[in-house]
Design a protein around this motif. Structure first.
Motif, PDB file in Angstrom:
ATOM      1  N   TYR A 238     -20.515  14.037  27.824  1.00 47.65           N
ATOM      2  CA  TYR A 238     -21.366  13.262  28.714  1.00 47.65           C
ATOM      3  C   TYR A 238     -20.914  11.805  28.809  1.00 47.65           C
ATOM      4  N   TRP A 239     -20.509  11.220  27.684  1.00 49.57           N
ATOM      5  CA  TRP A 239     -20.157   9.805  27.695  1.00 49.57           C
ATOM      6  C   TRP A 239     -18.956   9.541  28.605  1.00 49.57           C
ATOM      7  N   SER A 240     -18.002  10.472  28.625  1.00 54.11           N
ATOM      8  CA  SER A 240     -16.839  10.274  29.490  1.00 54.11           C
ATOM      9  C   SER A 240     -17.200  10.462  30.964  1.00 54.11           C
ATOM     10  N   LYS A 241     -18.134  11.378  31.240  1.00 54.58           N
ATOM     11  CA  LYS A 241     -18.599  11.539  32.621  1.00 54.58           C
ATOM     12  C   LYS A 241     -19.338  10.290  33.087  1.00 54.58           C
ATOM     13  N   LYS A 242     -20.077   9.659  32.185  1.00 52.81           N
ATOM     14  CA  LYS A 242     -20.800   8.445  32.557  1.00 52.81           C
ATOM     15  C   LYS A 242     -19.839   7.315  32.906  1.00 52.81           C
ATOM     16  N   ILE A 243     -18.716   7.256  32.233  1.00 53.81           N
ATOM     17  CA  ILE A 243     -17.710   6.241  32.573  1.00 53.81           C
ATOM     18  C   ILE A 243     -17.219   6.453  34.000  1.00 53.81           C
ATOM     19  N   ILE A 244     -17.041   7.715  34.379  1.00 48.36           N
ATOM     20  CA  ILE A 244     -16.630   8.028  35.755  1.00 48.36           C
ATOM     21  C   ILE A 244     -17.686   7.548  36.743  1.00 48.36           C
ATOM     22  N   VAL A 245     -18.969   7.765  36.408  1.00 51.93           N
ATOM     23  CA  VAL A 245     -20.057   7.322  37.282  1.00 51.93           C
ATOM     24  C   VAL A 245     -20.054   5.803  37.412  1.00 51.93           C
ATOM     25  N   TYR A 246     -19.865   5.088  36.299  1.00 59.53           N
ATOM     26  CA  TYR A 246     -19.858   3.629  36.352  1.00 59.53           C
ATOM     27  C   TYR A 246     -18.710   3.113  37.225  1.00 59.53           C
ATOM     28  N   ALA A 247     -17.550   3.729  37.077  1.00 58.09           N
ATOM     29  CA  ALA A 247     -16.402   3.314  37.889  1.00 58.09           C
ATOM     30  C   ALA A 247     -16.649   3.616  39.363  1.00 58.09           C
ATOM     31  N   PHE A 248     -17.218   4.782  39.629  1.00 60.79           N
ATOM     32  CA  PHE A 248     -17.523   5.170  41.007  1.00 60.79           C
ATOM     33  C   PHE A 248     -18.516   4.209  41.636  1.00 60.79           C
ATOM     34  N   ALA A 249     -19.519   3.766  40.869  1.00 65.23           N
ATOM     35  CA  ALA A 249     -20.537   2.860  41.397  1.00 65.23           C
ATOM     36  C   ALA A 249     -19.941   1.541  41.872  1.00 65.23           C
ATOM     37  N   CYS A 250     -18.820   1.134  41.287  1.00 62.99           N
ATOM     38  CA  CYS A 250     -18.177  -0.132  41.677  1.00 62.99           C
ATOM     39  C   CYS A 250     -17.546  -0.071  43.056  1.00 62.99           C
ATOM     40  N   VAL A 251     -17.275   1.141  43.551  1.00 62.94           N
ATOM     41  CA  VAL A 251     -16.569   1.281  44.838  1.00 62.94           C
ATOM     42  C   VAL A 251     -17.217   2.344  45.717  1.00 62.94           C
ATOM     43  N   TRP A 252     -18.479   2.651  45.507  1.00 58.30           N
ATOM     44  CA  TRP A 252     -19.072   3.836  46.128  1.00 58.30           C
ATOM     45  C   TRP A 252     -19.209   3.719  47.642  1.00 58.30           C
ATOM     46  N   LYS A 253     -19.333   2.508  48.166  1.00 58.15           N
ATOM     47  CA  LYS A 253     -19.468   2.377  49.624  1.00 58.15           C
ATOM     48  C   LYS A 253     -18.190   2.764  50.357  1.00 58.15           C
ATOM     49  N   PRO A 254     -17.026   2.203  50.011  1.00 53.58           N
ATOM     50  CA  PRO A 254     -15.804   2.625  50.713  1.00 53.58           C
ATOM     51  C   PRO A 254     -15.306   4.007  50.306  1.00 53.58           C
ATOM     52  N   VAL A 255     -15.524   4.404  49.059  1.00 59.66           N
ATOM     53  CA  VAL A 255     -14.987   5.678  48.581  1.00 59.66           C
ATOM     54  C   VAL A 255     -15.854   6.858  49.019  1.00 59.66           C
ATOM     55  N   TYR A 256     -17.184   6.663  49.032  1.00 57.50           N
ATOM     56  CA  TYR A 256     -18.072   7.780  49.376  1.00 57.50           C
ATOM     57  C   TYR A 256     -18.864   7.544  50.660  1.00 57.50           C
ATOM     58  N   SER A 339     -26.243  -2.145  45.319  1.00 57.22           N
ATOM     59  CA  SER A 339     -26.722  -1.149  46.284  1.00 57.22           C
ATOM     60  C   SER A 339     -26.834   0.232  45.642  1.00 57.22           C
ATOM     61  N   PHE A 340     -25.894   0.574  44.774  1.00 62.17           N
ATOM     62  CA  PHE A 340     -25.956   1.841  44.044  1.00 62.17           C
ATOM     63  C   PHE A 340     -27.228   1.905  43.203  1.00 62.17           C
ATOM     64  N   LEU A 341     -27.548   0.796  42.554  1.00 65.16           N
ATOM     65  CA  LEU A 341     -28.713   0.728  41.670  1.00 65.16           C
ATOM     66  C   LEU A 341     -30.013   0.978  42.414  1.00 65.16           C
ATOM     67  N   VAL A 342     -30.167   0.388  43.605  1.00 68.63           N
ATOM     68  CA  VAL A 342     -31.453   0.484  44.288  1.00 68.63           C
ATOM     69  C   VAL A 342     -31.540   1.649  45.275  1.00 68.63           C
ATOM     70  N   ILE A 343     -30.394   2.225  45.675  1.00 67.92           N
ATOM     71  CA  ILE A 343     -30.410   3.299  46.662  1.00 67.92           C
ATOM     72  C   ILE A 343     -30.385   4.683  46.021  1.00 67.92           C
ATOM     73  N   VAL A 344     -29.462   4.911  45.122  1.00 71.93           N
ATOM     74  CA  VAL A 344     -29.207   6.273  44.634  1.00 71.93           C
ATOM     75  C   VAL A 344     -30.378   6.884  43.868  1.00 71.93           C
ATOM     76  N   PRO A 345     -31.112   6.137  43.017  1.00 81.96           N
ATOM     77  CA  PRO A 345     -32.172   6.785  42.233  1.00 81.96           C
ATOM     78  C   PRO A 345     -33.431   7.148  43.024  1.00 81.96           C
ATOM     79  N   ASN A 346     -33.526   6.772  44.293  1.00 82.01           N
ATOM     80  CA  ASN A 346     -34.756   6.997  45.056  1.00 82.01           C
ATOM     81  C   ASN A 346     -35.181   8.459  45.136  1.00 82.01           C
ATOM     82  N   HIS A 347     -34.210   9.378  45.094  1.00 84.21           N
ATOM     83  CA  HIS A 347     -34.528  10.804  45.253  1.00 84.21           C
ATOM     84  C   HIS A 347     -33.761  11.656  44.248  1.00 84.21           C
ATOM     85  N   SER A 348     -33.393  11.078  43.121  1.00 86.26           N
ATOM     86  CA  SER A 348     -32.474  11.778  42.221  1.00 86.26           C
ATOM     87  C   SER A 348     -32.885  11.595  40.768  1.00 86.26           C
TER      88      SER A 348
END
Length: 453
Positions: A238-256, A339-348
């Motif tokens: 889990y800890w390594s997956k969380k690192i992936i999430v943190y890295a993704f959050a830094c670029v989530w608008k252009p990447v996703y 934006s990741f902080l305030v948008i993503v948890p709304n329904h998840s």
């Protein structure tokens, strides 16, 4: 309550417009598809916008927890809930000039953060050129500047663009066209109103139609658990997956977000033309979709933010240009994280519900918005502004095209209705919710599902 399938589409649209639930042609098409649900006497699962109805197992979801203290989904009186919810709008009255002035205040705060951030960049670069700055002073001032620019970026999207593109102020008398849905960020006004990685019309369709009218369903583009099955099933701690999430959050608008909104809008045209839908992202500009992504999404914002803006500091020298570029990259990372902080948890999270079939009545639609959403802590305009007014997600989903100021006034009324119907009204700190969301993303938790719904 089932709607009468013999009513004409115009009658249905008129009813829904009176409740301010239809604000575009695309949403009208959504209601037209909804008629097929109302007329579906066999209770077959109907996927909105799909050309083919496919049969699925009836009982594929888990039952509610045995210790559940709130009313069960199937036991809630959806007709009465609809009546109670719609009385809220009657109590609040029409949108007024006061609500529009509230928007203008939020816009001033957002623009003010952006201008203050760029002033700080100028201060940093000017001091660096004139007297030299030590590393500590440079990074301290640079982080302040980046944060201000990032706050301006996020709040321009969440506090200003979001309600305007829902048509929240369209019925205010005599407001400028640029604050109406049909005028905001259209054509070249994109560069004035909202320039970001995301193209406004693509985000509008992805968010206003596919997200709001498919909340918690398979077609919801913001279905985090579904979107991240690759990470959930990845054989790693889990800890390594969380690192992936943190890295993704830094670029989530252009990447996703940018490529996903483009893909969803393209799939709309593919459905119309009876072509197969695509699930792939083409990031490289070597295909038709890749070229479109760069031309319409990446280059307009990227060239402006990371080329044109740093070059404004060229009179101070190339060192100043480089310093400005570094700070603007930091601002972009901050904007992605915020934006990741305030948008993503709304329904998840593990206490949010998902559904296997589309809603069949307006009352059921309202119920799903409550059971499929969560609010953050609320309070003053400043607290709400920092959350992008996404801390009123339940109220926003009940009435998507109402002003931010309405949501503040609606909240106590919605809470009373939830208490009356024994429906859980979820509200927590955004920090608690992001932790719960990350647990969902890495497979440590899973969403709730109502059996057969």
């Amino acid at each position: 309550m089932s709607q009468n399938p013999n009513k004409t589409l115009d009658e249905i649209l008129k009813q829904r417009e009176d409740r301010q639930a239809i604000v575009s042609t695309e949403e009208a098409l959504e209601v037209e598809k909804q008629e097929a649900i109302w007329a579906d006497e066999a209770n077959q699962e109907t996927h909105l916008f799909n050309e083919v109805e496919d049969e699925s197992p009836t009982k594929i979801f888990e039952a509610l927890p045995a210790n559940h203290v709130y009313a069960k989904y199937e036991d809630i009186d959806k007709d009465l809930l609809q009546k109670d919810i719609e009385q809220i709008k009657e109590k609040l009255g029409p949108v007024s000039e006061k609500d529009f002035q509230h928007l203008l205040k939020l816009e001033r705060w957002s623009r003010g953060a952006t201008f203050a951030g760029f002033f700080m960049i100028y201060l940093v670069t000017a001091l660096e050129v004139s007297i030299g700055l030590g590393a500590f002073a440079f990074w301290t001032l640079g982080i302040i500047a980046a944060t201000l620019v990032g706050v301006g970026n996020v709040t321009r999207w969440a506090d200003v663009t979001h309600p305007i593109l829902h048509g929240a102020y369209d019925k205010v008398p005599n407001i400028p066209l640029k604050y109406k849905k049909k005028g905001y960020a259209r054509g070249t006004r994109r560069y004035i109103d909202w320039l970001d990685w995301i193209k406004p019309d693509a985000w509008e369709y992805e968010h206003n139609i596919m997200h709001h009218y498919h909340l918690g369903e398979a077609d919801d583009p913001d279905n985090v658990e579904s979107n991240l099955q690759w990470l959930i099933n990845f054989p790693a701690p889990y800890w390594s997956k969380k690192i992936i999430v943190y890295a993704f959050a830094c670029v989530w608008k252009p990447v996703y977000y940018a490529p996903n909104t483009m893909r969803i809008l393209d799939n709309k045209e593919r459905r119309i033309n009876k072509q197969p839908e695509t699930t792939d992202y083409n990031y490289l500009p070597f295909s038709e979709t890749g070229i479109k992504l760069w031309k319409d999404f990446y280059l307009p914002y990227g060239l402006f933010q990371f080329v044109a803006m740093p070059l404004l500091f060229l009179p101070l020298g190339w060192g100043a240009v480089l310093s400005a570029l570094i700070i603007l990259v930091m601002a972009e990372v901050y904007a992605n994280l915020h934006s990741f902080l305030v948008i993503v948890p709304n329904h998840s999270a593990g206490d949010i519900y998902q559904f296997s079939q589309p809603h069949k009545s307006q009352g059921e639609f309202y119920l799903r918005q409550i059971m499929g959403s969560v609010n953050y802590n609320t309070g003053t305009d400043l607290i709400d502004f920092s959350h992008g007014f996404l801390n009123y997600q339940i109220e926003h989903h009940l009435f998507p095209n109402t002003p931010q100021s309405y949501q503040q006034k609606m909240q106590p009324l919605v809470k009373e209705i939830c208490l009356k119907h024994n429906i859980e009204y979820r509200q927590d700190s955004v920090w608690k919710r992001i932790g719960m969301t990350i647990d969902l993303m890495v497979g440590k938790d899973k969403v709730l599902r109502v059996e057969g719904i």
